[in-house]
Motif scaffolding. Structure first.
Motif, PDB file in Angstrom:
ATOM      1  N   ASN A   1      10.195  -4.193   6.371  1.00  0.00           N
ATOM      2  CA  ASN A   1      10.733  -2.720   4.706  1.00  0.00           C
ATOM      3  C   ASN A   1      12.250  -2.562   5.116  1.00  0.00           C
ATOM      4  O   ASN A   1      12.452  -2.176   3.875  1.00  0.00           O
ATOM      5  CB  ASN A   1       9.923  -1.024   5.538  1.00  0.00           C
TER       6      ASN A   1
ATOM      7  N   THR B   1       5.614  -0.702  -4.401  1.00  0.00           N
ATOM      8  CA  THR B   1       6.444   0.415  -3.531  1.00  0.00           C
ATOM      9  C   THR B   1       7.453   0.562  -4.411  1.00  0.00           C
ATOM     10  O   THR B   1       8.462  -0.497  -5.309  1.00  0.00           O
ATOM     11  CB  THR B   1       7.226  -0.525  -2.454  1.00  0.00           C
TER      12      THR B   1
ATOM     13  N   SER C   1       4.706   2.329   0.753  1.00  0.00           N
ATOM     14  CA  SER C   1       4.649   1.679   1.238  1.00  0.00           C
ATOM     15  C   SER C   1       4.322   0.735   2.590  1.00  0.00           C
ATOM     16  O   SER C   1       3.945  -0.132   3.070  1.00  0.00           O
ATOM     17  CB  SER C   1       7.031   0.799   1.576  1.00  0.00           C
TER      18      SER C   1
END
Lengths: 357, 385
Positions: free
Chosen positions: B77, B299, A95
């Motif tokens: 995130n 992701t 990520s």
């Protein structure tokens, strides 16, 4: 917080352990990221004010395969030109690829090298924001910007040759291909391998398996999965298995050792890179398909340091030795004439290797 | 564990022994404190073993982590981790272990991204459609496990793990065959980009209006608002509604809940649908607010990390928010720590250590509390047996 009934608590404990174990299992890399700059060595140590930033793909430095090949090229450049370096690896889920790339450019590293096609999308953005910085990207040629240079490989050609080697060495007429993650890139390896095996021994059986499906990239760093998959193929009659699976390849080699069969490595010369810490695995590593990411990285840095012009897309294949096969261990010496002949035919265009299965 | 121990003590007898109240308070503080000490100690050992100085590492983590860019990245995130944690936690509340968030969010994100790219709609409707597709797909995929459990008695642990594998295969197949748009020279596979009308706005403009200068290339994902909204809804639903009461009652004692008129089967399916619906939102922060497509670089792993986040947050919407931010902070640290030669895997060890410490610490403290309460009861009743 009030007391919980015991059944729930036990469940929690067990799930906690499971999560912990899962988390721990994810950290396969045993080598640490390495140091910032060259430590000179002799008085004649070259120096350069070039600062190279390199962003690895998932798995990072220490995968003894794809990422390590890039690392080797960078290390060589540090040694020969005295460039400064900073290497960043993404986290397990990938990520933070974009953040890493951007932070390298922002900290003034130039050039910045992105190792892996997964950087393409984010690179297009970062390259626009840092027009003065030169970016290299390995395995992708889709980003069109004047400051982005692509380094791509004809993996199918090298895979063709190791496929031929596998077929020539196979006594059972049955060989296997294990890919890390089923992506178009890995299917190039598969296609080349199958075509090469068929060329050398028409009618040969080729078993195929992938360790994970995208976007789960754990298949590149899953030695246990590699071992399991290889066990299945050997039990099904294969006697040579090509492990195009990055860090998972070690598991395939271990399986080959346990079953007294052969395996083929990928990207780096795994007879050397894996053998360095696991010498017992060397006898089963027939050859490796060399994707010279190290050469690509080093050559690009050489051109950059010398101020030479760099083409927008550089393709590495059999003709310029950017793709080749390893001969360490001498296991393919007896068939080298046949392999060299096939290699020449590919270079001359007499054989066209398919890039999709 | 002694089987004769009372499972749950009514606070009644405790009140009669006033000394215990102070101890109860002490116990409440002891658990997080113990967890923090153990986690720090184990992480420090791991750091020393890997050849780093723990104090330098913690100092760097704090210094780098408080930089505005790092804060924004941590929050961005943290959003999907928070949603994943909530999704898992809804099931936990009822004693259902939805390990399938991983597969639910991936399949949901893929189909939502594909649907979003395939249609043209006015701005708000376009986003709503994408969200609706994602929530429905996530709920449907989790619902399969719910139905299997209620009709065939299949453990949701087994079925959701298997559904993860199927979802991964299905998503990869659909992307490789029908849903991708090939780009010349690319080794990626991705759905076509969603048109601007289907993108979630960032919170950059409001931040800048507040006088915050954003670092180049960094923005605050607008999905933060969705995460907050879902957190509030979770709190209302679980903490403030009849449904939430039934949910917790079923989790604490299924037989008692059934006896009091809760339809356990219906509850199981409903909870799995809710859990899956929230799971469907996990991938949208990226699809709607960052990449605008679903590709190979999407992701993965958020669903599994979400289990740790839910455990760490102890199933409370606020606790899960802290847990998600802590996990995101540790993940962000992995990037900054590499610059001082700390192996990047160290953050995974820290995450695992923290979850284990918290789970173990709360269990230890709970047992101490039960033992103390037993002693107090015996003392109060004069039972020396």
């Amino acid at each position: 917080m009030r007391a919980l009934p015991s059944r729930r608590s036990r469940l929690r404990l067990v799930t906690g352990l499971a999560v912990g174990a899962l988390a721990l299992a994810g950290c396969g890399g045993d080598d640490s990221t390495s140091s910032d700059s060259a430590d000179g060595g002799g008085s004649a140590a070259p120096t350069s004010d070039v600062r190279v930033g390199l962003a690895y793909d998932v798995g990072g430095r220490g995968d003894r395969s794809f990422n390590d090949a890039a690392a080797a090229g960078l290390d060589q450049a540090v040694e020969e030109f005295g460039v400064e370096k900073l290497e960043l690896s993404p986290n397990a889920s990938g990520s933070d690829r974009g953040d890493n790339l951007r932070s390298l450019a922002e900290d003034g590293f130039d050039p910045v090298i992105a190792v892996g096609f997964a950087y393409a999308e984010t690179l297009a953005e970062v390259a626009t924001d840092f027009p003065e910085t030169t970016f290299f990207i390995v395995d992708d040629s889709s980003v069109e910007a004047p400051n982005v240079k692509s380094l791509v490989f004809a993996e199918e050609q090298g895979s063709f040759l190791v496929g031929a080697a596998a077929a020539l060495k196979s006594e059972s007429g049955n060989v296997g291909f294990i890919g890390g993650v089923q992506t178009p890139l890995l299917e190039k390896f598969e296609a080349g391998f199958a075509a090469g095996a068929e060329q050398a021994k028409p009618g040969i059986t080729v078993q195929t398996a992938y360790l994970s499906q995208p976007p789960d990239f754990s298949g590149f760093n899953d030695p246990a999965g590699g071992s399991e998959s290889a066990n299945g193929m050997y039990d099904n009659g294969a006697d040579v298995v090509y492990a195009a699976a990055g860090g998972s390849g070690v598991g395939v080699f271990q399986s080959a050792l346990a079953k007294d069969k052969l395996a083929i490595g990928v990207d780096s010369d795994q007879y050397e890179s894996v053998g360095a810490s696991n010498p017992e695995l060397q006898p089963v590593i027939l050859t490796s398909m060399l994707k010279r990411v190290d050469v690509a990285v080093f050559d690009s840095l050489e051109k950059f340091v010398n101020g030479e012009t760099i083409e927008a897309v550089t393709t590495f294949d059999l003709s310029n030795d950017g793709i080749t096969y390893a001969t360490s261990g001498g296991f393919v010496d007896d068939i080298s004439a046949q392999l060299e002949d096939l290699k020449q035919q590919i270079i001359d265009g007499e054989i066209t290797v398919p890039s999709t299965p | 564990m002694s089987t004769a121990a009372p499972e749950r003590l009514d606070p009644g007898p405790l009140r009669r022994a006033p000394r215990v109240d102070g101890r109860a308070l002490l116990l409440a503080v002891a658990a997080p404190l113990l967890a923090a000490v153990v986690a720090l100690a184990v992480s420090s050992i791991a750091l020393v073993v890997s050849g780093s100085d723990p104090f330098t590492v913690y100092e760097t983590m704090l210094a780098e982590g408080s930089d505005l860019r790092s804060v924004l990245i941590t929050v961005n995130n943290g959003v999907p981790l928070y949603l994943a944690g909530l999704a898992v936690s809804i099931g936990f509340r009822m004693g259902l272990f939805n390990i399938g968030v991983e597969g639910q969010y991936q399949l949901a994100a893929l189909l939502a991204a594909a649907a979003g790219a395939a249609v043209e709609l006015p701005a708000v409707l376009h986003v709503l459609l994408i969200v609706l597709v994602a929530v429905s797909v996530g709920a449907a995929w989790a619902g399969v496990a719910g139905v299997l459990k209620t009709t065939r008695g299949v453990s949701e642990v087994i079925s959701t793990i298997m559904l993860n594998v199927i979802a991964a295969g299905l998503a990869a197949y659909l992307l490789a065959t029908y849903l991708q748009e090939r780009v010349e020279g690319s080794n990626n596979q991705a759905t076509p980009e969603i048109a601007p009308s289907g993108r979630f706005p960032t919170l950059d403009a409001p931040l800048e209006a507040l006088g915050v200068t954003l670092p180049q290339g960094t923005s605050l994902n607008g999905f933060v608002l969705v995460a907050v909204l879902v957190g509030v809804l979770y709190w209302l639903l679980v903490g403030r509604s009849r449904f939430g009461f039934d949910l917790k009652a079923t989790g604490l004692s299924p037989s008692a809940a059934v006896a009091s008129g809760v339809d356990a089967k219906r509850m199981t399916v409903t909870v799995m649908l809710l859990s899956g619906g929230v799971a469907g939102l996990v991938g949208l922060a990226q699809v709607l607010g960052d990449t605008y497509d679903y590709g190979l670089e999407f992701t993965s792993g958020l669903g599994l990390t979400g289990i740790g986040v839910a455990l760490l947050g102890r199933n409370s919407p606020v606790g899960i928010a802290f847990a998600a931010l802590l996990f995101a902070f540790l993940e962000r640290s992995s990037a900054t720590l590499q610059r001082i030669d700390v192996p990047t895997e160290i953050y995974v060890i820290m995450q695992g250590t923290i979850v284990l410490s918290v789970v173990v610490a709360y269990e230890v403290v709970r047992r101490v509390g039960v033992a103390q309460a037993e002693r107090a009861v015996r003392a109060a009743t004069g039972d020396r047996a």
